[in-house]
Write an enzyme that holds these catalytic residues in place. Structure first.
Site, PDB file in Angstrom:
ATOM      1  N   HIS A 293      22.137  11.281  53.225  1.00  0.00           N
ATOM      2  CA  HIS A 293      22.966  12.455  52.931  1.00  0.00           C
ATOM      3  C   HIS A 293      24.341  12.292  53.558  1.00  0.00           C
ATOM      4  O   HIS A 293      24.499  11.643  54.602  1.00  0.00           O
ATOM      5  CB  HIS A 293      22.286  13.745  53.394  1.00  0.00           C
ATOM      6  CG  HIS A 293      22.073  13.875  54.865  1.00  0.00           C
ATOM      7  ND1 HIS A 293      23.062  14.304  55.737  1.00  0.00           N
ATOM      8  CD2 HIS A 293      20.979  13.670  55.651  1.00  0.00           C
ATOM      9  CE1 HIS A 293      22.588  14.356  56.968  1.00  0.00           C
ATOM     10  NE2 HIS A 293      21.325  13.961  56.947  1.00  0.00           N
TER      11      HIS A 293
ATOM     12  N   ASP B 198      26.475  15.056  54.162  1.00  0.00           N
ATOM     13  CA  ASP B 198      26.948  16.240  54.885  1.00  0.00           C
ATOM     14  C   ASP B 198      26.544  16.177  56.346  1.00  0.00           C
ATOM     15  O   ASP B 198      25.609  15.462  56.736  1.00  0.00           O
ATOM     16  CB  ASP B 198      26.430  17.528  54.238  1.00  0.00           C
ATOM     17  CG  ASP B 198      24.908  17.618  54.214  1.00  0.00           C
ATOM     18  OD1 ASP B 198      24.249  16.612  53.892  1.00  0.00           O
ATOM     19  OD2 ASP B 198      24.367  18.703  54.537  1.00  0.00           O
TER      20      ASP B 198
ATOM     21  N   GLU C 203      22.080  18.306  52.469  1.00  0.00           N
ATOM     22  CA  GLU C 203      20.743  18.086  53.038  1.00  0.00           C
ATOM     23  C   GLU C 203      20.509  18.981  54.233  1.00  0.00           C
ATOM     24  O   GLU C 203      19.404  19.486  54.451  1.00  0.00           O
ATOM     25  CB  GLU C 203      20.575  16.615  53.430  1.00  0.00           C
ATOM     26  CG  GLU C 203      19.174  16.218  53.840  1.00  0.00           C
ATOM     27  CD  GLU C 203      18.869  16.453  55.329  1.00  0.00           C
ATOM     28  OE1 GLU C 203      17.685  16.404  55.717  1.00  0.00           O
ATOM     29  OE2 GLU C 203      19.826  16.701  56.104  1.00  0.00           O
TER      30      GLU C 203
END
Length: 382
Positions: free
Chosen positions: A69, A71, A133
């Site tokens: 992910h 983020d 996520e």
């Protein structure tokens, strides 16, 4: 570019979950394109965020997917020693928000993509980079929907969350919900004539605690977890507008983190039964009394058998062949349940450093991850 140089570039994108990640995705797309690798972009309807999926090597057969992910969690309120979005390398560590969780792995995956140049792969390499996520594995779902329609799906998946490059075969599932408790407002000087929604919410928290006690003492066990049973947790409570007003509304945000042997929906039903009993006790005097429960987000757990072929395969890539399970959730459960892709979790760094000020990953872990990627490349080219 090597892994550390790529990590430096990735950390500079402040991709906190509430903010866009498109600049990072554009960088990754351009990086791959410059090396002759085409990437698919799956954007949100508003275009602020996107997932990336790329296949390197033959597209007519399933390969090994590396998932990560893009983020990160916020930095507000944390006492950082330096700019969290500028990589600082000191004393064998690389500091910055997301270094461990989990841009270190994303950087290593991109560096591996560069090293595929000049190598003919008999088994393809898939890269899957997702958004959001950290707020419940939200972003990857649109990528999974796209993959459900694809003629070829990955053979197996390695989610690169930080495990110190140990092989994690499972994690708990999660159900996040909000209970809205409705009472009757009134003047605080006449409080007994009203129904305090905060008090009702506290009674509901008592139901949560009773369920947690039951799970802790009577529930099934999985000794591979540090906390070997399903947990129930109240994280946020909010209600009231002024001290001299009996509040008529209060919310409780809570979660269930369930081991594979427990069904989170059944636990939720027991909690809702408890809420109904609380309301029934008050209905005669206060017909407006109510507790409604809405599920906000849910994702499945992961329970890959320790003798699964994916586990045997990843054992060939890492230095520690032992398996364990992690406390945190990942998109791995969604890949397994929605796409039937066997999945393990294995990445550089430790979650002990994640979500903290001065988050870091050791340079030794990055180097070990590069060696893991080189072993993977050798097997893909075999």
């Amino acid at each position: 570019m090597n892994t550390l140089e790529l990590l430096d570039r990735l950390i500079a994108f402040p991709t906190v979950s509430r903010d866009p990640n498109r600049e990072l995705i554009a960088f990754a797309q351009d990086f791959l394109a410059a090396r002759g690798i085409e990437a698919q972009i799956v954007a949100t309807p508003d275009g602020r965020k996107a997932n990336l999926f790329a296949t390197i090597g033959p597209a007519d057969r399933p390969g090994i997917m590396l998932s990560g992910h893009t983020d990160v969690v916020p930095v507000e309120g944390q006492a950082w020693s330096s700019d969290p979005f500028r990589l600082r390398v000191e004393d064998g560590r690389a500091y910055g928000r997301g270094t461990a969780d989990m841009k270190g792995f994303v950087a290593a995956a991109l560096a591996l993509a560069e090293r595929t140049a000049g190598r003919e792969l008999s088994t393809p390499l898939h890269l899957a980079f997702s958004h959001d996520e950290e707020v419940g594995c939200v972003g990857v779902r649109s990528l999974i929907e796209r993959m459900e329609q694809a003629p070829v799906r990955p053979l197996m998946c390695i989610v690169g969350e930080p495990t110190s490059l140990r092989i994690a075969t499972g994690h708990k599932g999660k159900l996040a919900a909000r209970a809205t408790c409705c009472g009757v407002e009134g003047h605080s000087a006449l409080a007994p004539r009203a129904l305090n929604a905060i008090h009702l919410a506290c009674d509901f928290v008592g139901v949560l605690r009773e369920q947690q006690d039951r799970l802790a003492t009577e529930g099934v066990r999985d000794p591979d977890y540090d906390i070997p049973y399903t947990t129930v947790h109240a994280g946020v409570i909010g209600g009231g507008t002024a001290l001299n007003i009996v509040p008529n509304r209060c919310t409780v945000d809570f979660e269930i983190r369930n081991i594979a042997q427990d069904d989170a929906s059944q636990i939720l039903n027991r909690l809702m039964d408890g809420a109904a009993k609380l309301v029934e006790q008050r209905k005669a005097a206060f017909p407006q009394a109510d507790i409604t429960v809405d599920v906000v987000n849910t994702y499945p757990g992961l329970a890959t058998p320790p003798d699964a072929p994916i586990v045997d395969f990843v054992r060939l890539l890492v230095e520690d062949p032992a398996t364990f399970k992690v406390a945190f959730g990942t998109e791995g459960g969604l890949f397994d349940s929605r796409l039937s892709i066997p999945t393990v979790i294995c990445g550089p760094g430790s979650m002990d450093q994640g979500h903290k000020p001065d988050e870091f990953i050791s340079l030794d872990q990055l180097a070990s991850c590069d060696r893991m990627m080189d072993r993977l490349l050798d097997r893909l080219a075999a």
